[in-house]
Every structure is written in C-alpha cells, then in structure tokens.
Design an enzyme around this catalytic site. Structure first.
Site, short mmCIF file in Angstrom:
data_model
loop_
_atom_site.label_atom_id
_atom_site.label_comp_id
_atom_site.label_asym_id
_atom_site.label_seq_id
_atom_site.Cartn_x
_atom_site.Cartn_y
_atom_site.Cartn_z
N ASN A 12 0.87 -1.18 0.00
CA ASN A 12 0.00 0.00 0.00
C ASN A 12 0.91 1.22 0.00
O ASN A 12 1.43 1.62 1.04
CB ASN A 12 -0.89 -0.04 1.24
CG ASN A 12 -1.85 1.13 1.30
OD1 ASN A 12 -1.77 2.05 0.48
ND2 ASN A 12 -2.74 1.10 2.28
N ARG A 91 -2.58 -1.97 -3.49
CA ARG A 91 -3.78 -1.14 -3.32
C ARG A 91 -3.67 0.05 -4.27
O ARG A 91 -2.65 0.74 -4.29
CB ARG A 91 -3.85 -0.64 -1.89
CG ARG A 91 -4.96 0.35 -1.71
CD ARG A 91 -4.95 0.97 -0.34
NE ARG A 91 -6.05 1.90 -0.26
CZ ARG A 91 -5.99 3.06 0.38
NH1 ARG A 91 -4.88 3.42 0.99
NH2 ARG A 91 -7.03 3.83 0.43
N HIS A 180 -13.02 3.14 0.04
CA HIS A 180 -13.10 2.10 1.09
C HIS A 180 -13.79 0.84 0.59
O HIS A 180 -14.28 0.04 1.36
CB HIS A 180 -13.86 2.60 2.35
CG HIS A 180 -13.14 3.66 3.11
ND1 HIS A 180 -13.78 4.76 3.61
CD2 HIS A 180 -11.85 3.78 3.46
CE1 HIS A 180 -12.91 5.53 4.25
NE2 HIS A 180 -11.72 4.95 4.17
N ARG A 241 -10.88 15.98 7.29
CA ARG A 241 -11.72 16.38 6.15
C ARG A 241 -13.11 16.80 6.63
O ARG A 241 -13.68 16.15 7.51
CB ARG A 241 -11.89 15.22 5.16
CG ARG A 241 -10.61 14.83 4.46
CD ARG A 241 -10.93 13.83 3.33
NE ARG A 241 -9.74 13.16 2.90
CZ ARG A 241 -9.56 11.83 2.96
NH1 ARG A 241 -10.51 11.04 3.39
NH2 ARG A 241 -8.42 11.31 2.57
N GLU A 385 -8.48 -5.32 4.95
CA GLU A 385 -8.29 -5.02 3.53
C GLU A 385 -7.15 -5.84 2.92
O GLU A 385 -7.22 -6.25 1.77
CB GLU A 385 -8.01 -3.51 3.35
CG GLU A 385 -9.27 -2.69 3.60
CD GLU A 385 -8.99 -1.24 3.96
OE1 GLU A 385 -8.54 -1.00 5.10
OE2 GLU A 385 -9.23 -0.36 3.13
#
Ligand code: ADP
Length: 407
Positions: A12, A91, A180, A241, A385
C-alpha cells in the site's frame, strides 16, 4: 511448491509512506508486516518492521520509496521468504469507471491507471510509484491491482450522478465513485456469514470509520449507495476532512481567507473535520479523553461527527430493500464504544437499542452484536483489507480460490 508454501506480498504505497504485509496463500495470519514513513520529506524516514510480537525500526537514509522497497525485499530475502513470493497485490485508490474488479497489472493497465489519475492525482501517482518499484525489483513476479473504488461500480446511476451539467460527466468523468470499497467488500461478506443472512437477499449499512470515514449500503452483496464522492472529501466528518459542506460556504471561506480553489480544497482536506471543530486533534481517542475532561471543542467535534454519521445511516437505509444491520468498522468503528453508543442513541427510529456490555466488549479486534435485539441489528466487525488484496492477487495469479468466495 504446494499452495501452503506460496506467499503473497501486499503493498500500500502512499505519498509519504509505504506499508507492506506478507501473507501465506492459504489464508493464514500475516508472517511479517511494516511501514516506511516520512518518505520524501526531511531526512527522517524510517522503516518499522513487525514480526510476531517484536517490532524493530531502521532508518532510511535516502528516504525514497525505492529504498524502502529494497530494504523490505532484503528482509524477505534474509528470512528465506522472497523465493516463495508468488504474487504482489497493490492497493490502488482510484480505478474510475475502467476498473470494476481487481486486475493483473500489464503495461496497458498502468496506462489506464494513469488515465484515471486526473480524478485522484496524489493518491494514484503514489500507488503507481510502488507498482513501478516492485516491477523493477521483482520483474518475474505477477503484480495485481486492487481498487478502492471497484466495489462501488455497481452503484445505480441515480446514486452516482451529480446534479451538474452532464457534459462534465461525459467529458471528464465527474461523478460519485466512492472509496473504502475493499473494506466494505470484506465486512459485508463477513456480516452475511456472522449474521447468517441469505447471500442473495440482505441489506446492510456499513460505516467504515477511520481517519477517513465513509458509509455504504450493500444489498445482496452489491454496493448500491455510498457517502464518498468523486474524491474522499464528500460525506461523513473525518479526522481532518470536512465531509459534506455547502459549496457556497466554501466559496465564502475562500473570499474571507483570500484562498484560491486549491487553497480551499486543502483547508477542507487537511484542517477541517474533527481537527477543525475541536481545535485540538484529528484523533478520536485523544478527543474522547479531552471530552471526558470537559474540553468543549472535543465534545462538539464528537457530537458533529455522530450527528452526520447517524443522518447518513438513515439516508443510506433508504437505498435498500430492507435493513438487516448497521455495521461499524475501521479504527473508530472497531474501538470507540463511545461513538457507537452515541450513534445508536440517534437511531432509535430503527428500534436500535444499545447493549451496553456487548458494546464495551466489542473492541480491539473483537466482532460482536451490540444491540438488544428489538429490530435492526447493530454489529462491530473488524475489517481486513490486506486479506482481500491477498486473495484477489492469489486468484489472479492462478493460486487461490475464486473471488466469488469473498463477494
Ligand atoms: P486509517 O483510516 O488511517 O487506516 P484507522 O482505521 O487506524 O485509520 O483509524 C484511526 C482512528 O481510530 C483514529 O481517529 C483513532 O483515534 C481511532 N481509534 C483507534 N483506537 C481507538 C480507541 N480505542 N478509541 C477511540 N478511537 C480509537
């Protein structure tokens, strides 16, 4: 070599970090994992490696992604694992409309990932950096890309279309994509298993709450709605965010602060969310501690976070035929009994009543049902994941079982 001897390397690669996990192809626990951090910054880059209970840290003098990967490969070689690595799974954040499933990486796939990068320039270029380093250092090993957006490609057009002049969609791909997806795919399949649901007849709202946060509706194994949009900025309140915001308010902030569009975008991505409201921290755990000590900003940040989340759960439920369960995952979803309790208090309309002790128990990697059983269920299910990336990589390299097992 038998399947149990094959290993899968999951990478990743982010803008300043590169995470890796080494997993056996038979689905057992990871053998080795780690993260290179502060890459390309101020000369303080380091690589943290984890094997079993032990952790060790090494400096990375050059501080590049290439050096981080070479160091990781050196450790794999030294432990005799490198020769058993059969595939590398990467990823990739944005697959646009081009990628609805994971794919084996070819020069054409790299060109297509570059082509959709206009939608997520920072993320995709960092992911490509990791892919290129691996292809250079491991040229004979197949590489697979697994996209955060892929699971959301089943969204109906009513859910993904922005109400803007459609030439921006037709000519530039401006629409909602969602992120996601790898996590939601894992957790929804796990929920079907744990709750004993019919794989072809169920409805779930899954809230992935980490530093980034989003919620999605999954019906009969397919994603039908999600809170993030063209970028990960839309939807829930996140660590830094803002999530949803009136664009008129954003324009006014720009005028007040003398910021151009890029400046406003930066402010909403990096200085807003839990951090902006609390004026203290983006970290949920730190905010819970501060709220307990009476910090008004921390208390407000948690209230705003939970209000938005509950509102989204209600909205997302309307995209389903029926709602079997609300599922919490991600660092906050898996560990914050307080955020879950506050959220369920907002969701009384679904006959969701918290089971206090079950809620306290479902932390640190424990799955569990946290409602008292009056209607819709509420669950905590830890995400994984890396396991999804590894399984897709194994499947596409011809090693493992079909993807359908986890879809
Ligand atoms: P990322 O999105 O970067 O993968 P994570 O899924 O690891 O992030 O989630 C990080 C968030 O989880 C942080 O806000 C952190 O404070 C929160 N978190 C982790 N453990 C706890 C805990 N015990 N209580 C409350 N929040 C927690």
């Amino acid at each position: 070599m038998s399947i149990s001897q094959f290993l899968i390397l999951v990478i990743n690669s982010g803008s300043s970090s590169l995470k890796f996990t080494l997993l056996p192809a038979n689905g057992d626990r990871p053998l080795f994992s780690g993260i290179a951090e502060r890459l390309g910054t101020d000369g303080t880059a380091s690589l943290t490696l984890k094997r079993g209970a032990s952790t060790f840290i090494e400096p990375l003098a050059e501080g590049t992604h290439a050096q981080a990967l070479q160091m990781i490969l050196m450790h794999l070689r030294r432990n005799g694992w490198l020769a058993h690595v059969a595939v590398v799974g990467h990823r990739v954040v944005h697959g646009g409309e081009r990628f609805a499933t994971s794919v084996r990486i070819t020069p054409e796939v790299i060109r297509d990932i570059e082509a959709v990068s206009a939608l997520a320039p920072l993320h995709n270029s960092s992911n490509l950096l990791g892919i290129r380093c691996c292809m250079e250092d491991l040229p004979s090993i197949p590489q697979v890309a697994v996209f955060d957006t892929a699971f959301h490609q089943t969204l109906p057009r009513g859910a993904y279309t922005y109400s803007i002049p459609q030439r921006f969609y037709r000519e530039h791909g401006i629409r909602r994509y969602g992120f996601h997806g790898t996590s939601i795919r894992y957790v929804s399949a796990k929920a079907v298993e744990l709750l004993g649901l019919d794989p072809d007849d169920h409805g779930l709202v899954i809230a992935h709450l980490g530093n980034g946060a989003s919620a999605s509706s999954v019906q009969d194994g397919k994603c039908v709605d999600t809170s993030m949009g063209m970028t990960p900025l839309e939807g829930l309140v996140m660590g830094t965010r803002s999530g949803d915001l009136d664009v008129g308010a954003a324009a006014q902030i720009g005028r007040i602060a003398g910021l151009d569009l890029a400046g406003v975008e930066m402010l909403l991505n990096r200085e807003s969310g839990l951090l902006g409201v609390s004026e203290l921290s983006s970290d949920c755990r730190a905010l819970e501690t501060a709220a307990e000590a009476g910090h008004p900003g921390a208390t407000l940040a948690l209230e705003v976070f939970v209000h938005r989340l509950a509102r989204y759960v209600g909205a997302l439920a309307t995209s389903l035929r029926r709602l079997d369960a609300v599922v919490f995952t991600g660092g906050i979803g898996e560990n914050s009994a307080r955020v879950r309790a506050m959220t369920l208090r907002h969701l009384g309309i679904f006959n969701l009543v918290l089971d206090e002790s079950a809620n306290q128990y479902a932390v640190r990697g424990m799955s569990g049902r946290i409602d008292q059983g009056y209607g819709t269920q509420a669950w905590v299910i830890p995400t994984d994941e890396e396991a999804v990336i590894a399984r897709d990589a194994a499947w596409l390299a011809g090693l493992g079982e079909s993807q359908s097992r986890i879809e």
